[in-house]
Design an enzyme around this catalytic site. Structure first.
Site, PDB file in Angstrom:
ATOM      1  N   CYS A   1     -33.389 -40.023  18.788  1.00 35.71           N
ATOM      2  CA  CYS A   1     -34.061 -40.245  20.076  1.00 35.71           C
ATOM      3  C   CYS A   1     -35.483 -40.762  19.883  1.00 35.71           C
ATOM      4  CB  CYS A   1     -34.046 -38.978  20.919  1.00 35.71           C
ATOM      5  SG  CYS A   1     -34.694 -37.521  20.097  1.00 35.71           S
ATOM      6  N   HIS A   2     -36.047 -40.582  18.690  1.00 37.36           N
ATOM      7  CA  HIS A   2     -37.378 -41.124  18.418  1.00 37.36           C
ATOM      8  C   HIS A   2     -37.376 -42.650  18.396  1.00 37.36           C
ATOM      9  CE1 HIS A   2     -35.512 -40.792  14.416  1.00 37.36           C
ATOM     10  NE2 HIS A   2     -36.296 -41.806  14.067  1.00 37.36           N
TER      11      HIS A   2
ATOM     12  N   ASN B   1     -31.873 -34.075  23.920  1.00 39.82           N
ATOM     13  CA  ASN B   1     -31.107 -34.320  22.705  1.00 39.82           C
ATOM     14  C   ASN B   1     -31.307 -33.151  21.732  1.00 39.82           C
ATOM     15  OD1 ASN B   1     -29.886 -35.336  20.372  1.00 39.82           O
ATOM     16  ND2 ASN B   1     -31.593 -36.705  19.903  1.00 39.82           N
TER      17      ASN B   1
ATOM     18  N   TYR C   1     -34.732 -47.302  27.063  1.00 41.38           N
ATOM     19  CA  TYR C   1     -33.840 -46.453  27.843  1.00 41.38           C
ATOM     20  C   TYR C   1     -32.822 -47.323  28.582  1.00 41.38           C
ATOM     21  CZ  TYR C   1     -37.220 -42.827  26.822  1.00 41.38           C
ATOM     22  OH  TYR C   1     -38.040 -41.939  26.173  1.00 41.38           O
TER      23      TYR C   1
ATOM     24  N   GLU D   1     -39.689 -44.999   8.985  1.00 40.61           N
ATOM     25  CA  GLU D   1     -38.473 -45.808   8.939  1.00 40.61           C
ATOM     26  C   GLU D   1     -38.765 -47.293   8.766  1.00 40.61           C
ATOM     27  OE1 GLU D   1     -35.885 -44.940  12.213  1.00 40.61           O
ATOM     28  OE2 GLU D   1     -35.636 -42.854  11.597  1.00 40.61           O
TER      29      GLU D   1
END
Length: 167
Positions: free
Chosen positions: A130-131, A122, A99, A157
């Site tokens: 945002c993950h 979001n 953050y 990912e």
């Protein structure tokens, strides 16, 4: 302005997709709190051009064939929120940021809590990733789709071979 909706069946659940004639407005979660992303009334239209394009790109993302989305976007929020959501688009596939990193990226280094709040609202989950935002110590923190889903998306990912779990 009219909003259109369809559902995309993904390995992390049935994702409601919402679009305007301008672009993708929201990617929601199956159990999303109704006040997390406030939207006007929607009508089902799975063949809407933006939604059809989103479905193709989400299918490729979950198949491991796409690392970023190329969709017109139309998120609804304050200028500050939109600056945070835009910064999320710059986080590379398979990587994470804190953050604090996002606060610095938007030129507001002391706004870490506000960045967290904007991240939580979001409307474009997965597309504006945002993950990929974690605590300063690397810990997984709150996520509208749930921490298990956040963990799954990050593993997906990073090529860690997560088995799909249809909800």
């Amino acid at each position: 302005m009219s909003l259109f909706r369809t559902i995309f069946q993904s390995p992390v659940g049935a994702l409601p997709l919402v679009a305007s004639d301008t672009g993708l407005v929201a990617v929601l979660w199956p159990d999303d709190a109704p006040d997390r992303v406030r939207l006007d009334a929607t009508r089902e239209q799975p063949d809407h051009p933006v939604l059809a394009q989103a479905i193709v790109q989400f299918a490729a993302y979950f198949a491991g064939e796409r690392t970023m989305f190329d969709l017109p976007l139309d998120p609804r929020g304050t200028d500050f929120q939109r600056s945070v959501w835009t910064a999320l688009l710059d986080i590379p596939f398979g990587e994470t940021r804190s953050y604090g990193d996002i606060a610095r990226a938007i030129g507001r280094p002391s706004a870490v809590r506000a960045v967290g709040a904007a991240n939580g609202r979001n409307p474009l989950s997965i597309v504006a990733p945002c993950h990929r935002v974690v605590g300063s110590n690397g810990a997984l923190t709150g996520f509208a789709g749930g921490l298990e889903t956040k963990r799954w998306l990050l593993a997906h990912e990073q090529g860690q071979g997560q088995e799909p779990r249809l909800l």
